[in-house]
Design a protein around this motif. Sequence first.
Motif, PDB file in Angstrom:
ATOM      1  N   ASP A  78     -44.657   7.924  44.844  1.00 33.06           N
ATOM      2  CA  ASP A  78     -44.800   8.834  45.975  1.00 33.06           C
ATOM      3  C   ASP A  78     -43.536   8.747  46.814  1.00 33.06           C
ATOM      4  O   ASP A  78     -42.961   7.667  46.988  1.00 33.06           O
ATOM      5  CB  ASP A  78     -46.023   8.466  46.818  1.00 33.06           C
ATOM      6  N   ALA A  79     -43.081   9.896  47.305  1.00 33.56           N
ATOM      7  CA  ALA A  79     -41.866   9.966  48.118  1.00 33.56           C
ATOM      8  C   ALA A  79     -42.116  10.928  49.268  1.00 33.56           C
ATOM      9  O   ALA A  79     -42.992  11.794  49.189  1.00 33.56           O
ATOM     10  CB  ALA A  79     -40.692  10.443  47.278  1.00 33.56           C
ATOM     11  N   VAL A  80     -41.332  10.790  50.315  1.00 33.79           N
ATOM     12  CA  VAL A  80     -41.450  11.683  51.466  1.00 33.79           C
ATOM     13  C   VAL A  80     -40.326  12.714  51.407  1.00 33.79           C
ATOM     14  O   VAL A  80     -39.212  12.407  50.975  1.00 33.79           O
ATOM     15  CB  VAL A  80     -41.430  10.896  52.792  1.00 33.79           C
ATOM     16  N   VAL A  81     -40.633  13.915  51.834  1.00 39.01           N
ATOM     17  CA  VAL A  81     -39.654  15.000  51.862  1.00 39.01           C
ATOM     18  C   VAL A  81     -38.866  14.905  53.164  1.00 39.01           C
ATOM     19  O   VAL A  81     -39.459  14.879  54.248  1.00 39.01           O
ATOM     20  CB  VAL A  81     -40.354  16.375  51.755  1.00 39.01           C
ATOM     21  N   ILE A  82     -37.524  14.861  53.045  1.00 40.87           N
ATOM     22  CA  ILE A  82     -36.673  14.790  54.237  1.00 40.87           C
ATOM     23  C   ILE A  82     -35.738  15.993  54.344  1.00 40.87           C
ATOM     24  O   ILE A  82     -34.970  16.095  55.291  1.00 40.87           O
ATOM     25  CB  ILE A  82     -35.869  13.479  54.301  1.00 40.87           C
ATOM     26  N   GLY A  83     -35.814  16.902  53.362  1.00 38.72           N
ATOM     27  CA  GLY A  83     -34.966  18.088  53.407  1.00 38.72           C
ATOM     28  C   GLY A  83     -35.421  19.096  52.373  1.00 38.72           C
ATOM     29  O   GLY A  83     -36.183  18.768  51.458  1.00 38.72           O
ATOM     30  N   ALA A  84     -34.952  20.333  52.537  1.00 36.19           N
ATOM     31  CA  ALA A  84     -35.324  21.402  51.614  1.00 36.19           C
ATOM     32  C   ALA A  84     -34.165  22.369  51.460  1.00 36.19           C
ATOM     33  O   ALA A  84     -33.428  22.629  52.418  1.00 36.19           O
ATOM     34  CB  ALA A  84     -36.550  22.143  52.120  1.00 36.19           C
ATOM     35  N   THR A  85     -34.002  22.899  50.245  1.00 33.14           N
ATOM     36  CA  THR A  85     -33.023  23.955  50.017  1.00 33.14           C
ATOM     37  C   THR A  85     -33.755  25.286  50.038  1.00 33.14           C
ATOM     38  O   THR A  85     -34.962  25.347  49.823  1.00 33.14           O
ATOM     39  CB  THR A  85     -32.286  23.789  48.679  1.00 33.14           C
TER      40      THR A  85
END
Length: 147
Positions: free
Chosen positions: A33-40
């Motif tokens: 599991d990972a956290v989202v810190i940015g998006a394109t």
Amino acid sequence: MGIEGCLIKRLDQPYRVGRNGDWIKVRHTVVVDAVVIGATGSPSTPVELLLARPDATGELRRIGLSQPLSPALRAQAGPHLALTGEPPVRVSTGQFGRGETEYKPVHPTLVVEVEVEGSVHAFTNRLRPTVHRLRSDLTLADLYPAP
């Protein structure tokens, strides 16, 4: 173990020197599991997600820019992403630093399940993670080990 995988070939094939298609690389991957810190792309329908995990000291460290999301995951993730207001940031998109893209920083509130190289725990992965699903049942605090 710190290795990215194994090379294998058929037992009934002779060893031949060089790149000839006899050998297959099988990578060691894990699901984390990972956290989202940015998006394109647009935050409402992101194309790729920049992912992070806490290290041993508790600091969030990037594990990489995801593979492009499926249309279904783009639609699901969008409502959970809120821009931080920070300026866009450039990040490497390929192996060995080849290629760059720009992502928009988002608040670390969305947790996703990803398949990534086994080296993810050492923060040395070279391949881009694949997002399998959103984990709306988890928060960033759930990614930290219990004391």
